[in-house]
Design a protein around this motif. Structure first.
Motif, PDB file in Angstrom:
ATOM      1  N   ALA A  20      69.885 -62.383  -1.905  1.00 16.49           N
ATOM      2  CA  ALA A  20      69.305 -62.116  -3.222  1.00 16.49           C
ATOM      3  C   ALA A  20      67.888 -61.584  -3.053  1.00 16.49           C
ATOM      4  N   LEU A  21      67.122 -62.127  -2.134  1.00 10.88           N
ATOM      5  CA  LEU A  21      65.757 -61.645  -1.908  1.00 10.88           C
ATOM      6  C   LEU A  21      65.771 -60.275  -1.244  1.00 10.88           C
ATOM      7  N   TYR A  28      54.675 -62.076 -10.049  1.00 15.02           N
ATOM      8  CA  TYR A  28      53.477 -61.487 -10.640  1.00 15.02           C
ATOM      9  C   TYR A  28      52.321 -61.563  -9.657  1.00 15.02           C
ATOM     10  N   ALA A  29      51.535 -60.478  -9.598  1.00 14.02           N
ATOM     11  CA  ALA A  29      50.359 -60.413  -8.732  1.00 14.02           C
ATOM     12  C   ALA A  29      49.129 -60.360  -9.624  1.00 14.02           C
ATOM     13  N   TYR A 147      48.461 -60.080  -3.807  1.00  9.29           N
ATOM     14  CA  TYR A 147      49.687 -60.862  -3.812  1.00  9.29           C
ATOM     15  C   TYR A 147      49.838 -61.516  -2.444  1.00  9.29           C
ATOM     16  N   ALA A 148      50.077 -62.796  -2.425  1.00 11.66           N
ATOM     17  CA  ALA A 148      50.309 -63.596  -1.212  1.00 11.66           C
ATOM     18  C   ALA A 148      49.177 -63.392  -0.201  1.00 11.66           C
ATOM     19  N   ARG A 167      57.893 -56.347  -7.188  1.00 12.10           N
ATOM     20  CA  ARG A 167      59.170 -56.687  -6.602  1.00 12.10           C
ATOM     21  C   ARG A 167      58.912 -57.179  -5.189  1.00 12.10           C
ATOM     22  N   VAL A 168      59.512 -58.295  -4.826  1.00 12.07           N
ATOM     23  CA  VAL A 168      59.330 -58.901  -3.520  1.00 12.07           C
ATOM     24  C   VAL A 168      60.621 -58.738  -2.731  1.00 12.07           C
TER      25      VAL A 168
END
Length: 174
Positions: A20-21, A28-29, A147-148, A167-168
């Motif tokens: 799925a990933l 969200y960033a 992000y992250a 999108r990740v």
């Protein structure tokens, strides 16, 4: 056999979130900055410019036929005098009359207006000019987001606000 089914179910169950990933999940960033980007666009605009101008003119008068008639008579007389014999005299009169009339007409046209009073008037004279203009047009936004723990920059058509949907994708290494 039962143990293999449980093991397959556990392996399959652990792969589903990873699959799925791999297709992409959304998160969200935080937007750090959003700067508008502009482009200068030049264009021409037609502008009519008018001014008052003084002009000289003569009032038209009725043109006289006298120069033409006088030229024809003189030409005919000359043709008659130059020609010898009855037939030559007739041709000379006709040719002399036509040429004399034409010359008289030209002289009359040139003399028309000589000695006539000149009057002055004001006319509006207009011309179209083109003015170059330039304006700044918004072409998009340069957006910096985090992000992250990583910082990224992208361009967007609109200002995203304080957060940005991303999108990740997670892909296994190895």
């Amino acid at each position: 056999m039962y143990g293999k089914r449980v093991m397959s179910a556990v392996v399959l169950g652990s792969l589903v979130p990873g699959m799925a990933l791999a297709r992409g999940a959304y998160d969200y960033a935080q937007v750090v900055s959003s700067e508008p980007m502009y482009q200068t666009v030049s264009y021409s605009v037609p502008v009519e410019q008018c001014r008052q101008q003084t002009v000289a003119y003569q009032e038209p008068q009725r043109r006289s036929a006298t120069p033409t008639i006088l030229g024809a008579v003189i030409g005919g007389a000359l043709g008659n005098a130059v020609g010898s014999g009855k037939r030559n005299k007739q041709v000379g009169v006709a040719v002399g009359a036509v040429l004399g009339g034409s010359i008289g007409n030209d002289i009359g046209r040139r003399q028309q207006g000589y000695g006539q009073p000149v009057r002055y008037g004001t006319e509006e004279v207009c011309a179209t000019q083109y003015e170059e203009r330039a304006e700044q047009r918004l072409t998009g936004y340069r957006v910096t987001y985090r992000y992250a723990g990583e910082t990224y920059t992208t361009t967007m058509d609109r200002d995203p606000g304080s957060s940005l949907r991303v999108r990740v994708d997670v892909t296994p290494v190895g």
